[in-house]
Enzyme design. Sequence first.
Site, short mmCIF file in Angstrom:
data_model
loop_
_atom_site.label_atom_id
_atom_site.label_comp_id
_atom_site.label_asym_id
_atom_site.label_seq_id
_atom_site.Cartn_x
_atom_site.Cartn_y
_atom_site.Cartn_z
N LYS A 157 5.72 -18.07 -13.31
CA LYS A 157 4.83 -18.00 -14.47
C LYS A 157 5.62 -18.16 -15.77
CE LYS A 157 3.31 -14.60 -16.92
NZ LYS A 157 2.83 -13.31 -17.37
N ASP A 176 -1.47 -16.72 -14.91
CA ASP A 176 -1.44 -15.31 -15.32
C ASP A 176 -2.73 -14.65 -14.84
OD1 ASP A 176 -3.44 -16.17 -17.00
OD2 ASP A 176 -2.64 -15.20 -18.78
#
Length: 248
Positions: A157, A176
């Site tokens: 991420k 996310d």
Amino acid sequence: MAQEKKKKSGAKAAAAVRKSGGARRAKTPQSGGAGRGTDPARVRAILKGLDEAYPSATCALKHDNAFQLLIATILSAQCTDERVNQVTATLFPKYPNPKAFAYANPSELEREIRPTGFFRNKTKSIMGASKKIVEEFHGEVPKTMEELLTLPGVARKTANVVLGTAFGIAAGVVVDTHVLRLSERLDLTKNTDPKKVEQDLMKVIPQDRWILFSHQLIWHGRRVCVARKPRCVECNLERLCYSKDKTN
Ligand code: SF4
């Protein structure tokens, strides 16, 4: 008026889907984990709706360079971007480069980033990543996924945020909490594990849209498709969405 415009654009997008055979009747997904709604016409209609609603979506973490974005992204775990921006407003002037963070006083840094939560682990990650950048990457944030993943505290991420926003490199899709929730609600994946969701999204979203798509989904998740009670009446994707979480 704006509402009417949204309804019209939603209707247009839904018409595109109906013409193509309908989302519910989508053909076999392109991956075992992809959701039922991955019919290319439906995906195009979703992207169009996101473009209309968020033409200039971008990262909300304030930064002047890739290194600052890396630090801000590490700090943003389990914390709002707003809180991170408040902390980095004084942090970045005090620690202007990787060397300053790498050899910081750990207890002082812990105190300074405490408002972002998980401050002990975050201090370890920030100092560890900074040290590696200084000692192994000549003080520069690396530009490949493989290299970024070698930095302490950096998973896909964070690496995707840095590569996409700071360098314009589409190596993957940022997944996310918002992207995770919306991908499920929009039936773009059947998976719940972020790594698998990312793989599904990479199959159904064109690569030249990966960076913007992540930002747009995050904005939509913050403003309209919120976790507890999504504001479906304000959503221009409403006609394309058949989530069980939909509200009236
Ligand atoms: S219709 Fe509701 S649940 Fe579906 S994407 Fe829009 S806000 Fe989210």
